[in-house]
Write an enzyme that holds these catalytic residues in place. Structure first.
Site, short mmCIF file in Angstrom:
data_model
loop_
_atom_site.label_atom_id
_atom_site.label_comp_id
_atom_site.label_asym_id
_atom_site.label_seq_id
_atom_site.Cartn_x
_atom_site.Cartn_y
_atom_site.Cartn_z
N ASN A 7 25.41 -4.87 39.07
CA ASN A 7 25.78 -5.92 40.00
C ASN A 7 24.48 -6.64 40.36
OD1 ASN A 7 26.67 -7.52 42.03
ND2 ASN A 7 27.47 -5.86 43.31
N ARG A 91 29.27 -7.05 36.75
CA ARG A 91 30.06 -7.80 37.72
C ARG A 91 29.69 -9.27 37.62
NH1 ARG A 91 29.84 -7.31 44.25
NH2 ARG A 91 31.71 -8.51 44.63
N HIS A 180 36.05 -11.12 45.99
CA HIS A 180 36.28 -9.70 46.31
C HIS A 180 37.49 -9.16 45.56
CE1 HIS A 180 34.25 -10.49 50.46
NE2 HIS A 180 33.38 -9.97 49.62
N ARG A 241 28.29 -16.43 57.62
CA ARG A 241 29.03 -17.60 57.12
C ARG A 241 30.09 -18.05 58.14
NH1 ARG A 241 30.57 -14.81 51.51
NH2 ARG A 241 28.64 -13.61 51.45
N GLU A 384 34.00 -0.66 43.96
CA GLU A 384 34.04 -1.73 42.96
C GLU A 384 33.42 -1.27 41.64
OE1 GLU A 384 32.39 -4.01 46.24
OE2 GLU A 384 33.44 -5.75 45.45
#
Ligand code: AMP
Length: 400
Positions: A7, A91, A180, A241, A384
């Site tokens: 990742n 990923r 996600h 964010r 993940e």
């Protein structure tokens, strides 16, 4: 079959070496500050022991080479030879409309991932840097790309199109993509197993609450709506964010704060969210401590966060005609009983009452609702990397 999962961020590489059949993590680690001062590798290898290596690492290729060396190192290594690695799983954040599922990487796939750079300028170049470096270092093994957006490709047009001229969708692919997806898919599958129900019969809301946060409405195992949009900036109020805001705010800030559009975009990505509201931190551990000490803005930031999550849960209940389970996952969703409690308050009308005692317990997959309620409240640790390893193994059925 041993699969190396990567990742890559713009200045970081997270990795795991996973034995697919047993699901064992043989080694894992992270390199941070690539190309900057103070680069370091933190590696957990044999017996889970941590090894820290501090040295300048100029780029992703040098970083991955270092990790591969550590994997076969006589002292700390977990394999004898790199030929024991059967495949690489990468990923990739944005697969646009080109990728509805994971795929083996070839030149065409690289070109298609490049085309998505305009939609994920921070993420896809870093993902590609990792892919290119690994393919150069180990060209003889298969490499798979697993996309954050792919799971959401089942969302119908009425949910993914914005109220913008249709031409913009045709010309630039301006639409909601969602992110996600690897995590939402994983926890929804674990929820069905835990509830001993067929995924095709379930209406789930998955709350991936970490530094970045998104919700997904998952009906019959398929994503039908999600809170992030064209980019990961839309939706919930996150660590740094802003989530959804009135678009008119953007030219307003440009005028009043004398910023360019790009500067406002960075501002809304990095200085907003609970950090901006609280003026204190993007980390909910800091906010919880400050709120306990009477900091009102820290409390307000958490209230705004939870309220937004609740509003999405409500809208997804309507979108799916009800909800069978709400799943909490990722750093905040798995660890903060305070945030779960505030999100789950006043959900009785939907059929869920939080059990405060169960909510305080820690551990793996667990139920935190009151026994007998029709709407189940679940905490499910995400994984993940395991999904990436499993998807990679699925694409390489002949490897051992
Ligand atoms: P992630 O992006 O999934 O790694 O989640 C990281 C975020 O989870 C952190 O920035 C914190 O806001 C939050 N977090 C992690 N552990 C806790 C905890 N024990 N209590 C509250 N928040 C936590």
């Amino acid at each position: 079959m041993k699969i190396f999962v990567l990742n890559c961020g713009s200045s970081s590489i997270k990795y795991q070496l996973i034995e697919h059949e047993s699901k064992n993590v043989l080694a894992r680690g992270v390199i941070e500050r690539i190309g900057m001062d103070g680069t370091f590798l933190k590696h957990y290898g044999r017996d889970g022991q941590a090894v820290e290596i501090k040295r300048h690492i100029a780029n992703h290729s040098a970083g991955i080479q270092l990790v591969l060396n550590v994997l076969i190192d006589k002292e700390n290594g977990v394999i004898n030879d790199l030929s024991e690695i059967s495949a690489f799983g990468h990923r990739v954040v944005h697969g646009g409309e080109a990728f509805r599922e994971a795929t083996l990487i070839n030149e065409q796939v690289i070109e298609d991932i490049k085309k998505c750079i305009t939609m994920a300028p921070l993420h896809n170049p870093a993902n590609l840097a990792g892919i290119n470096a690994c393919r150069e270092l180990m060209p003889e093994v298969p490499h798979a790309a697993v996309f954050d957006t792919a799971f959401h490709q089942s969302i119908p047009a009425k949910a993914y199109l914005y109220g913008l001229p249709y031409d913009l969708y045709v010309k630039y692919g301006l639409r909601k993509y969602g992110f996600h997806g690897i995590s939402h898919q994983y926890v929804s599958e674990r929820a069905a197993e835990y509830l001993q129900k067929d995924l095709s019969e379930l209406r789930l809301v998955s709350c991936h609450l970490g530094n970045g946060a998104s919700l997904a409405a998952i009906k019959g195992g398929k994503s039908v709506d999600t809170s992030m949009g064209f980019t990961p900036l839309e939706g919930l109020v996150m660590g740094t964010r802003c989530g959804e805001v009135d678009p008119a705010i953007i030219p307003f800030i440009m005028d009043r704060e004398d910023m360019t559009g790009r500067q406002v975009y960075q501002y809304l990505n990095n200085k907003a969210g609970v950090l901006g509201i609280s003026g204190l931190s993007s980390d909910f551990r800091d906010l919880e401590r400050a709120a306990e000490d009477g900091d009102e803005r820290a409390q307000l930031a958490m209230d705004i966060f939870s309220y937004r999550v609740k509003k999405y849960i409500g809208s997804y209940a309507v979108a799916m005609g009800g909800i069978d389970a709400i799943i909490f996952t990722a750093g905040l969703g798995e660890n903060s009983d305070a945030i779960r409690e505030s999100i789950c308050s006043d959900l009785e009308f939907l059929g869920a009452r939080l059990d405060r005692e169960k909510n305080r317990l820690r551990g793996g997959i667990r139920e935190i609702g009151t026994d007998g309620d029709s709407l189940k409240l679940l905490v499910i640790p995400t994984n993940e990397e395991l999904v990436i390893a499993e998807e990679t193994a699925r694409l390489c059925p002949h490897m051992v």
